[in-house]
Write an enzyme that holds these catalytic residues in place. Sequence first.
Site, PDB file in Angstrom:
ATOM      1  N   ASN A 185       0.868  -1.181   0.000  1.00 51.88           N
ATOM      2  CA  ASN A 185       0.000   0.000   0.000  1.00 51.88           C
ATOM      3  C   ASN A 185       0.905   1.232   0.000  1.00 51.88           C
ATOM      4  OD1 ASN A 185      -1.817   2.044   0.493  1.00 51.88           O
ATOM      5  ND2 ASN A 185      -2.242   1.443   2.616  1.00 51.88           N
ATOM      6  N   TRP A 186       1.020   1.855  -1.170  1.00 48.67           N
ATOM      7  CA  TRP A 186       1.957   2.987  -1.290  1.00 48.67           C
ATOM      8  C   TRP A 186       1.402   4.257  -0.629  1.00 48.67           C
ATOM      9  CZ3 TRP A 186       3.917   2.941  -7.103  1.00 48.67           C
ATOM     10  CH2 TRP A 186       4.632   1.757  -7.326  1.00 48.67           C
ATOM     11  N   LYS A 187       0.120   4.262  -0.328  1.00 49.89           N
ATOM     12  CA  LYS A 187      -0.532   5.473   0.208  1.00 49.89           C
ATOM     13  C   LYS A 187      -0.260   6.649  -0.738  1.00 49.89           C
ATOM     14  CE  LYS A 187       0.102   3.510   4.752  1.00 49.89           C
ATOM     15  NZ  LYS A 187       0.004   3.665   6.181  1.00 49.89           N
ATOM     16  N   HIS A 226      -9.389   1.026   4.930  1.00 47.22           N
ATOM     17  CA  HIS A 226      -8.118   1.278   5.619  1.00 47.22           C
ATOM     18  C   HIS A 226      -8.377   2.243   6.778  1.00 47.22           C
ATOM     19  CE1 HIS A 226      -4.065   2.609   6.470  1.00 47.22           C
ATOM     20  NE2 HIS A 226      -3.646   1.514   5.854  1.00 47.22           N
ATOM     21  N   GLU A 269      -6.864   4.716   7.809  1.00 50.60           N
ATOM     22  CA  GLU A 269      -6.699   6.148   7.481  1.00 50.60           C
ATOM     23  C   GLU A 269      -7.946   6.684   6.782  1.00 50.60           C
ATOM     24  OE1 GLU A 269      -2.964   5.647   5.455  1.00 50.60           O
ATOM     25  OE2 GLU A 269      -2.046   5.101   7.374  1.00 50.60           O
ATOM     26  N   GLU A 282      -5.393  -5.063  10.601  1.00 52.42           N
ATOM     27  CA  GLU A 282      -4.373  -4.036  10.805  1.00 52.42           C
ATOM     28  C   GLU A 282      -4.654  -3.288  12.112  1.00 52.42           C
ATOM     29  OE1 GLU A 282      -2.412  -2.814   6.881  1.00 52.42           O
ATOM     30  OE2 GLU A 282      -4.164  -1.550   7.134  1.00 52.42           O
ATOM     31  N   GLY A 337       2.369   2.171  10.751  1.00 50.02           N
ATOM     32  CA  GLY A 337       3.306   3.280  10.589  1.00 50.02           C
ATOM     33  C   GLY A 337       4.011   3.682  11.868  1.00 50.02           C
ATOM     34  N   SER A 396       3.379  -2.189  10.450  1.00 50.46           N
ATOM     35  CA  SER A 396       4.842  -2.237  10.654  1.00 50.46           C
ATOM     36  C   SER A 396       5.417  -3.626  10.353  1.00 50.46           C
ATOM     37  CB  SER A 396       5.218  -1.774  12.061  1.00 50.46           C
ATOM     38  OG  SER A 396       4.812  -0.436  12.260  1.00 50.46           O
ATOM     39  N   GLY A 441       4.934   1.226   4.766  1.00 55.90           N
ATOM     40  CA  GLY A 441       6.279   1.811   4.634  1.00 55.90           C
ATOM     41  C   GLY A 441       7.279   0.907   3.927  1.00 55.90           C
TER      42      GLY A 441
HETATM   43  C1  PEP Z   1      -0.798   0.146   6.108  1.00 52.84           C
HETATM   44  O1  PEP Z   1      -0.954   1.353   6.112  1.00 52.84           O
HETATM   45  O2  PEP Z   1      -1.608  -0.596   5.554  1.00 52.84           O
HETATM   46  C2  PEP Z   1       0.384  -0.376   6.782  1.00 52.84           C
HETATM   47  C3  PEP Z   1       0.388  -1.621   7.124  1.00 52.84           C
HETATM   48  O3  PEP Z   1       1.406   0.530   7.026  1.00 52.84           O
HETATM   49  P1  PEP Z   1       2.831   0.198   7.682  1.00 52.84           P
HETATM   50  O4  PEP Z   1       3.317  -1.099   7.087  1.00 52.84           O
HETATM   51  O5  PEP Z   1       3.690   1.346   7.308  1.00 52.84           O
HETATM   52  O6  PEP Z   1       2.599   0.075   9.151  1.00 52.84           O
END
Ligand code: PEP
Length: 256
Positions: free
Chosen positions: A9-11, A99, A101, A172, A178, A218, A240
């Site tokens: 997921n590049w966001k 998600h 966010e 998640e 993050g 993460s 990330g």
């Molecule tokens: C995400 O936003 O879906 C995610 C898992 O982010 P990160 O790996 O950066 O925690």
Amino acid sequence: MRKKMVAGNWKMNLGMAEAKDLTENILKECRSLSQDQLVVFCVPYIHLHTVADVIAQANHKQVKLGAQNCHDKQSGAYTGEISAAMLKECGVSHVIIGHSERRQYFHESNEFLKAKTNTLIAQSMQVIFCCGEPLEIRNAGTQNEYVADQLKESLFHLSAADLQGHITIAYEPIWAIGTGVTATTEQAQEMHFFIRGLLRAQYGNDLADKILILYGGSCNAQNAQELFANPDVDGGLIGGAALKAETFLPVIQAMN
Ligand code: PEP
């Protein structure tokens, strides 16, 4: 035996040239994916064509194009929005829905996510459905109830055929996204086992044993192998660590 999936997921990251380079560099090293492993690039809308071209040139059936959101309506006066049909035309097969966010910053409710899920299924597309609790819920010990409500309110109206054919669940925990704080392997397995149990109670063994449940939060080159080794963890949704080939490739390899 279930398949394994790693979705990046590049966001809202990377420019056009970076998007092309990153996808090319990853695909060069991805030739040995087996038939039961899938890699999905969930990229910003503006990069869909660029990444679609790179995937098409690599002609790799185990690599798919994904988006990070879509609207629930087919078309109309929704300035700034993108429909599922538009994404499909760009070659998108998978769409992330719910998600944290989107839930937090854009106030997306379980009801709205139910509507988006229905729209994507009507387009014969794949949904990567995110669920997960905030820290205060984890601290209160009510994470199972919280996640169960998210799943029940957005997904449990679906038929077994639609759920099995179109849904991948991504657990998640918000406190892990993050933050560099990963769920322990026990916490991840416990929640994935709980989610699979909910599916088993509602839809039966066949569906529960087949559905993919990804872990996100993460997850990286250092911990992916241990997380993916859990019996109910079928891969990861990666933020990330998906932004660089040197950090994403080891996560992909952790599916082996
Ligand atoms: C995400 O936003 O879906 C995610 C898992 O982010 P990160 O790996 O950066 O925690």
